[in-house]
Scaffold this active site. Structure first.
Site, PDB file in Angstrom:
ATOM      1  N   ASP A   1      -3.455   2.533  -5.642  1.00 48.33           N
ATOM      2  CA  ASP A   1      -2.210   2.498  -4.869  1.00 48.33           C
ATOM      3  C   ASP A   1      -2.069   1.257  -3.991  1.00 48.33           C
ATOM      4  O   ASP A   1      -1.304   1.279  -3.032  1.00 48.33           O
ATOM      5  CB  ASP A   1      -2.090   3.759  -4.004  1.00 48.33           C
ATOM      6  CG  ASP A   1      -3.027   3.732  -2.806  1.00 48.33           C
ATOM      7  OD1 ASP A   1      -4.149   3.200  -2.941  1.00 48.33           O
ATOM      8  OD2 ASP A   1      -2.640   4.219  -1.740  1.00 48.33           O
ATOM      9  N   GLU A   2      -2.780   0.194  -4.306  1.00 46.56           N
ATOM     10  CA  GLU A   2      -2.712  -1.010  -3.476  1.00 46.56           C
ATOM     11  C   GLU A   2      -2.725  -2.266  -4.336  1.00 46.56           C
ATOM     12  O   GLU A   2      -3.476  -2.330  -5.311  1.00 46.56           O
ATOM     13  CB  GLU A   2      -3.978  -1.164  -2.633  1.00 46.56           C
ATOM     14  CG  GLU A   2      -4.147  -0.313  -1.458  1.00 46.56           C
ATOM     15  CD  GLU A   2      -5.545  -0.564  -0.903  1.00 46.56           C
ATOM     16  OE1 GLU A   2      -5.771  -1.625  -0.300  1.00 46.56           O
ATOM     17  OE2 GLU A   2      -6.408   0.295  -1.120  1.00 46.56           O
TER      18      GLU A   2
ATOM     19  N   ASP B   1       0.850  -1.186   0.000  1.00 45.40           N
ATOM     20  CA  ASP B   1       0.000   0.000   0.000  1.00 45.40           C
ATOM     21  C   ASP B   1       0.888   1.239   0.000  1.00 45.40           C
ATOM     22  O   ASP B   1       1.742   1.400   0.878  1.00 45.40           O
ATOM     23  CB  ASP B   1      -0.865  -0.059   1.282  1.00 45.40           C
ATOM     24  CG  ASP B   1      -1.908   1.045   1.333  1.00 45.40           C
ATOM     25  OD1 ASP B   1      -1.994   1.830   0.371  1.00 45.40           O
ATOM     26  OD2 ASP B   1      -2.620   1.109   2.345  1.00 45.40           O
TER      27      ASP B   1
HETATM   28 MG   LIG Z   1      -2.503   3.975   0.370  1.00 45.91          MG
END
Ligand SMILES: [Mg+2]
Length: 393
Positions: free
Chosen positions: A122-123, A19
């Site tokens: 974003d993960e 993350d």
């Molecule tokens: Mg994040």
């Protein structure tokens, strides 16, 4: 229990959740530093993304860690955030920038495994099961496997891309996700089943992944405040309060049970291309003198990039932009994939001759060229290359 003292079993399921820390803000900060190395790093000052900077309207979509200290929260209005922190530096959202960094982030993960499921910009989850033999060389006395692999990925991203991530490690997706949410930024955490009681059970129930606000309130109202409370509640009670599906989900999740698989997406078809803007428009009269050096330099760049990534391309393309800003392209598929500079150059040259000089060529139509590019696609790693005449010459 101290997990780090345990011997790793290569057969056990191993899932990483990776993350990016304050993604939008970090990516904006990295871009600003790339554009101007002397500019202030937004991550080190109270700063936030959101709203219209000129009118100071809209909402906060991301904030720096120093901004968090002013109690600024994602989703609150810019007006209210500025009341809490008048010096807050605001930057506008830029989704094409986020997409660019998201792509670099996922590409870096692909260096370690292709078994990746990206779940948001974003993960991503990475299924690292069975890779011990590949990565045991990273192991040190202080950092045994699999933590050493997580550190290698995290540091690779920080050093090469300029932003930080958290890596959560466990045997399933839920626990890996919970682990990556522990202390931030730039950290690696494990949450293996034997660590649940110590690391996960004390957390408030609303921090259980998948437990929404309404569910948490409902559980609070019947005296369930922590994840441990939910884990030790009779499954039938949870079902009667939340319905069968949600009740089961909370019960199993609070006990660390999760059977969801990492579903790798097909990797985006990649291509390599380089282009150059001409110093003055190329016409039919300057073609023979001005085009060859440009093409030579482009073929070298494309060839070098392919070689660096150990890739071979089967399809070579050439494209031009005219002085009226129209793009024209042509491509051809080779009998054998290549990353050889000379083959790329000769192929691109033949394509351009056809595109520009032929009977229906752009020069006959009176066009001039202001940009030229070469592309290479249809990639392979060379392992399936067929022997061809080119290899025998
Ligand atoms: Mg994040």
């Amino acid at each position: 229990m101290n997990y780090t003292k345990k011997q790793f079993n290569n057969d056990q399921p191993l899932i990483f959740h990776i993350d990016v820390n304050s993604a939008f803000l970090s990516w904006t900060a990295v871009k600003r530093l790339q554009d101007d190395p002397n500019s202030v790093d937004l991550r080190t000052i109270p700063s936030a993304i959101g709203g219209d900077i000129t009118t100071r309207h809209g909402i906060i979509t991301a904030k720096s860690i120093p901004a968090k200290k002013y109690n600024i929260i994602t989703g609150e209005s810019v007006v209210s955030a500025l009341q809490k922190c008048p010096n807050l530096v605001l930057t506008r959202s830029d989704f094409s920038l986020y997409k660019h960094f998201s792509k670099l982030f996922i590409e870096t993960l692909h260096k370690y495994t292709d078994n990746i499921q990206q779940v948001s910009i974003d993960e991503a989850y990475c299924n690292m099961t069975g890779l011990y033999e590949y990565y045991r060389h990273l192991e040190t006395k202080e950092t045994p496997y699999p933590m050493c692999l997580a550190y290698a990925i995290k540091d690779d991203i920080r050093i090469n891309l300029g932003f930080t991530v958290n890596v959560g490690i466990s045997s399933n997706k839920l626990l890996a996700k919970m682990a990556s949410d522990f202390q931030k930024p730039d950290k690696v955490h494990t949450l293996f089943p034997e660590e649940i009681q110590e690391k996960m059970w004390p957390l408030p129930i609303n921090e259980l992944h998948g437990c929404g606000k309404a569910t948490a309130q409902r559980l609070n109202s019947i005296g369930i405040h922590t994840i441990k409370d939910a884990a030790l509640t009779d499954q039938a009670i949870l079902r009667s309060q939340l319905g069968e599906k949600a009740g089961d989900y909370i019960y199993y999740s609070a006990n660390g049970i999760n059977n969801s698989k990492v579903n790798p997406q097909k990797r985006e078809a990649k291509s390599y291309s380089n282009e150059l803007t001409t110093s003055s428009n190329i016409t039919v009269d300057t073609y023979d003198t001005d085009m060859p050096p440009l093409l030579d330099s482009l073929a070298k760049s494309v060839s070098n990039r392919l070689k660096k990534d150990e890739q071979f391309a089967s399809t070579i393309g050439a494209y031009v932009k005219t002085n009226t800003f129209k793009t024209h392209s042509a491509q051809t598929t080779l009998s054998a994939s290549t990353n050889d500079y000379k083959i790329i150059l000769d192929t691109a040259n033949a394509l351009l001759n056809k595109l520009l000089l032929g009977e229906n060529g752009l020069f006959i139509m009176g066009e001039q060229i202001r940009l030229v590019g070469i592309s290479a696609s249809n990639l392979d790693d060379g392992s399936f290359r067929q022997m061809s005449l080119f290899d025998l010459i």
